[in-house]
Motif scaffolding. Structure first.
Motif, PDB file in Angstrom:
ATOM      1  N   GLU A  74       5.242  26.801  47.868  1.00  0.00           N
ATOM      2  CA  GLU A  74       5.384  25.394  48.215  1.00  0.00           C
ATOM      3  C   GLU A  74       4.018  24.712  48.286  1.00  0.00           C
ATOM      4  O   GLU A  74       3.087  25.241  48.887  1.00  0.00           O
ATOM      5  CB  GLU A  74       6.091  25.241  49.567  1.00  0.00           C
ATOM      6  N   ASP A  75       3.896  23.592  47.619  1.00  0.00           N
ATOM      7  CA  ASP A  75       2.763  22.689  47.800  1.00  0.00           C
ATOM      8  C   ASP A  75       3.243  21.293  47.404  1.00  0.00           C
ATOM      9  O   ASP A  75       4.403  21.108  47.020  1.00  0.00           O
ATOM     10  CB  ASP A  75       1.525  23.131  47.001  1.00  0.00           C
ATOM     11  N   GLU A  76       2.390  20.298  47.513  1.00  0.00           N
ATOM     12  CA  GLU A  76       2.808  18.917  47.270  1.00  0.00           C
ATOM     13  C   GLU A  76       3.338  18.709  45.859  1.00  0.00           C
ATOM     14  O   GLU A  76       4.187  17.858  45.617  1.00  0.00           O
ATOM     15  CB  GLU A  76       1.639  17.962  47.544  1.00  0.00           C
ATOM     16  N   CYS A  97       3.431  26.058  41.959  1.00  0.00           N
ATOM     17  CA  CYS A  97       4.665  26.396  42.693  1.00  0.00           C
ATOM     18  C   CYS A  97       4.997  27.886  42.659  1.00  0.00           C
ATOM     19  O   CYS A  97       6.173  28.266  42.673  1.00  0.00           O
ATOM     20  CB  CYS A  97       5.844  25.574  42.178  1.00  0.00           C
TER      21      CYS A  97
END
Length: 371
Positions: A74-76, A97
């Motif tokens: 998970e990241d922006e 991702c």
């Protein structure tokens, strides 16, 4: 058909003036004029090393919950770039991702996994969910100058099957198979309870959150003064009514109050289908799956709980009794009341038999979109 998308929910796919064959080549739908995303999970890989994932709400039944979707990391960049009531759109570099890169025979393979979590409701002796768990393994393959999107695997979940057993009092629990197709017809007994499953129909299947129409009836009695009463009704993941986990459907003849999707009791006063309405009890509950918590033994999340569906069947059980009304007591449960009324709701006439009755196993299915 995954291409049956209403006009106001269509999202354009591909470039302007795209042809039908070009549209289908990028895993989209074509209606003769417009190329659009279908009711599925569409994976596309671009030549500039981007992975596009378009998730339809109707890709699963029950509908997939967009806020529960996640990838390997998970990241922006893994958040939706577009969101409507019907679709969630993701676009991120093939290296983001948590994507894993492998190479074989000159082919670069970028692989990621999309999954959705589900809400768990806990009870005194069991955990359940009415959400589907969804997993999709997907790849982008870069072969020389060509690009190929591959959906490798769809995670498939549980499955239903129901009904009938006789007790010494000749009480039967059976499931209705009438079709309730109109909005709000959950209590239309004349439609839903017009027919019932028989032995030859099994296995019978039900989907998560789908309605299960239950009837408990007293057999071989002709006294109209007798009233069949229900005490506790519950479900187990095995035919053994004393096995764990368990989930209550009714307690003291009333809907289990700690279930967000409460069981609905149906009135027999208006039905014309049966000769002795007081010899029957009917209720409806929303199908669920038992889940099992597991403790992660090692790693950075050691000690945390994860939940998984129990890939098993569900059996329904009810404690029943025959009641004879007396002065001041009409044999009806006092739901939503307190004090003496609640205590009286489980009372039966002195000397009357009580019996537990069980259904056959119900198999839970989690239909997926064909990808």
């Amino acid at each position: 058909d995954h291409c049956l998308v209403i006009d106001e929910e269509k999202i354009r796919c591909g470039v302007d003036a795209i042809s039908g064959s070009e549209c289908e080549a990028i895993n989209c739908c074509f209606d003769g004029h417009t190329c659009f995303y279908g009711n599925a999970v569409t994976v596309q890989c671009t030549k500039d090393a981007q992975m596009i994932v378009v998730v339809a709400r109707d890709a699963t039944l029950p509908h997939i919950i967009f806020t529960s979707i996640k990838f390997l990391a998970e990241d922006e960049r893994c958040n939706p770039v577009g969101l409507t009531s019907a679709f969630a759109i993701y676009q991120f570099p093939v290296s983001a991702c948590g994507t894993v890169l492998t190479e074989e025979y000159g082919v670069l393979i970028y692989e990621n996994k999309m999954s959705s979590s589900f809400d768990v409701t806990s009870g005194p002796v069991g955990l359940i969910t009415r959400d589907s768990d969804f997993e999709l393994l997907m790849q982008c393959r870069y072969i020389g100058t060509s690009v190929k999107a591959v959906v490798v695997e769809v995670g498939v979940a549980p499955a239903p099957q129901p009904v009938a057993a006789l007790g010494p009092l000749d009480v039967e629990l059976r499931l209705a198979n009438g079709q309730c197709i109109n909005k709000g017809c959950v209590e239309a007994e004349e439609i839903v309870y017009s027919s019932f499953y028989v032995d030859a129909d099994y296995p019978v299947t039900k989907v998560l959150r789908g309605p299960v129409y239950v009837e408990v009836r007293m057999l071989h009695r002709t006294d109209p003064n007798l009233i069949l009463t229900l005490g506790r009704c519950w479900a187990t993941s095995s035919p053994d009514p004393y096995s764990h986990p368990q989930w209550d459907l009714l307690t003291d003849g009333c809907p289990y109050s700690d279930d967000r999707y409460q069981t609905t009791l149906l009135s027999m006063h208006t039905t014309t289908q049966v000769q002795y309405p007081t010899h029957h009890k009917r209720f409806v509950f929303k199908m669920f799956s038992f889940v099992m918590p597991t403790i992660i033994p090692k790693g950075p999340t050691s000690g945390a709980k994860i939940y998984s569906h129990l890939k098993e069947k569900v059996t329904i059980h009810c404690d029943t009794a025959v009641c004879i009304p007396s002065l001041g007591y009409d044999c009806q449960p006092r739901c939503h009341r307190k004090g003496r009324d609640v205590a009286a709701s489980g009372r039966v006439a002195s000397g009357e038999e009580t019996v537990m009755v069980s259904s056959k196993e119900v198999v839970i299915i989690d239909p997926r979109a064909s990808l």
